[in-house]
Enzyme design. Structure first.
Site, PDB file in Angstrom:
ATOM      1  N   CYS A 114       0.844  -1.189   0.000  1.00 34.29           N
ATOM      2  CA  CYS A 114       0.000   0.000   0.000  1.00 34.29           C
ATOM      3  C   CYS A 114       0.885   1.247   0.000  1.00 34.29           C
ATOM      4  O   CYS A 114       1.759   1.387   0.850  1.00 34.29           O
ATOM      5  CB  CYS A 114      -0.890  -0.038   1.237  1.00 34.29           C
ATOM      6  N   GLU A 115       0.659   2.132  -0.957  1.00 35.27           N
ATOM      7  CA  GLU A 115       1.529   3.312  -1.051  1.00 35.27           C
ATOM      8  C   GLU A 115       1.207   4.361   0.010  1.00 35.27           C
ATOM      9  O   GLU A 115       1.940   5.328   0.178  1.00 35.27           O
ATOM     10  CB  GLU A 115       1.461   3.935  -2.449  1.00 35.27           C
ATOM     11  N   HIS A 116       0.116   4.178   0.720  1.00 38.22           N
ATOM     12  CA  HIS A 116      -0.233   5.137   1.775  1.00 38.22           C
ATOM     13  C   HIS A 116       0.390   4.768   3.119  1.00 38.22           C
ATOM     14  O   HIS A 116       0.679   5.637   3.925  1.00 38.22           O
ATOM     15  CB  HIS A 116      -1.755   5.224   1.927  1.00 38.22           C
ATOM     16  N   HIS A 117       0.570   3.466   3.357  1.00 33.43           N
ATOM     17  CA  HIS A 117       1.070   3.033   4.665  1.00 33.43           C
ATOM     18  C   HIS A 117       2.294   2.124   4.575  1.00 33.43           C
ATOM     19  O   HIS A 117       2.871   1.771   5.588  1.00 33.43           O
ATOM     20  CB  HIS A 117      -0.035   2.293   5.435  1.00 33.43           C
ATOM     21  N   GLN A 155      -4.752  -0.570  -5.079  1.00 35.73           N
ATOM     22  CA  GLN A 155      -5.232  -1.744  -5.812  1.00 35.73           C
ATOM     23  C   GLN A 155      -5.882  -1.368  -7.141  1.00 35.73           C
ATOM     24  O   GLN A 155      -5.754  -2.085  -8.141  1.00 35.73           O
ATOM     25  CB  GLN A 155      -6.211  -2.536  -4.933  1.00 35.73           C
ATOM     26  N   HIS A 183      -5.683  -6.009   2.728  1.00 36.76           N
ATOM     27  CA  HIS A 183      -4.788  -4.867   2.904  1.00 36.76           C
ATOM     28  C   HIS A 183      -4.310  -4.797   4.352  1.00 36.76           C
ATOM     29  O   HIS A 183      -5.125  -4.726   5.271  1.00 36.76           O
ATOM     30  CB  HIS A 183      -5.523  -3.571   2.545  1.00 36.76           C
ATOM     31  N   CYS A 185      -3.143  -2.404   5.801  1.00 39.41           N
ATOM     32  CA  CYS A 185      -3.513  -1.144   6.460  1.00 39.41           C
ATOM     33  C   CYS A 185      -4.942  -1.196   6.994  1.00 39.41           C
ATOM     34  O   CYS A 185      -5.327  -0.360   7.801  1.00 39.41           O
ATOM     35  CB  CYS A 185      -3.316   0.051   5.527  1.00 39.41           C
TER      36      CYS A 185
HETATM   37 ZN    ZN Z   1      -2.918   1.734   3.260  1.00 40.69          ZN
END
Ligand code: ZN
Length: 220
Positions: A114-117, A155, A183, A185
């Protein structure tokens, strides 16, 4: 099906395919200015700082190599798909047997991040296509999925990248890609809901109205 069967002609497709994809990951212009070895050393130094700030003692036997391990893992493994030089060589074969039904490759495992977390997205991909002039080696569907998965991702983008690349490669609109993933996250932070999963899809051409193929694609 043995793709290698009666085909004597094969074609190697180069990276130029990527240029047609408007859904690339956001990279800055110097993304590949450093060699991999230099990147690994730089990341190692930064991770030493992060672990130190967290409070870990980097002299501890178990931890002292962790920054180097993470740096190697980032560049050589989990984010290796960011670098176009790591794109798998894709070989296509002439569809000499004029196969024109949907071909499905199911349960292709992948791990992305995940590119956010920066925690794992673990899932399965189902792919279907109806060949036109060319067919693709089945293992290449796995390699292409994992090339795009080995990036910091969302995704939805991962799904579209695989779909778009296959449409370009196979010169057909008749491609369907469905991903089902869990995920990290969601499961290990935030709402901490383990057991939930996310399904995404990109389906075009004749596959769109093919009820049987769709039920297989979504039967993850
Ligand atoms: Zn995430």
């Amino acid at each position: 099906m043995n793709i290698n069967g009666n085909n004597t002609e094969s074609f190697t497709i180069e990276n130029k395919n990527l240029k047609n994809i408007p859904i690339e990951n956001p990279l800055h212009k110097d993304a590949f200015a450093f060699d991999d070895e230099v990147k690994i050393q730089l990341i190692r130094q930064k991770f030493e700082e992060i672990l130190h700030i967290i409070g870990l003692d980097l002299k501890d036997d178990s931890i002292k190599e962790t920054p180097h391990r993470i740096a190697k893992m980032y560049i050589n493994e989990v984010f290796s798909g960011l670098n176009p030089k790591n794109r798998p060589e894709i070989t296509l074969f002439k569809n000499t047997y004029e196969y024109n039904s949907p071909l499905l490759e199911l349960n292709i495992p992948f791990t992305s991040f995940c590119e956010h977390h920066f925690v794992p997205i673990v899932g399965l991909a189902n792919i279907a296509y109806i060949p036109n002039e060319y067919v693709i080696g089945l293992s290449k569907l796995h390699r292409l999925t994992n090339y795009y998965a080995k990036r910091p991702q969302v995704q939805e983008r991962l799904t579209k990248q695989i779909h778009q690349d296959l449409k370009n490669l196979l010169k057909t609109e008749n491609v369907g890609v469905v991903l089902k993933a869990t995920h990290g996250c969601i499961s290990c932070r935030g709402v901490e809901d383990s057991g939930s999963s996310t399904i995404s899809s990109a389906i075009s051409g004749k596959i769109k109205d093919d009820v049987v193929t769709n039920s297989k694609l979504f039967g993850l």
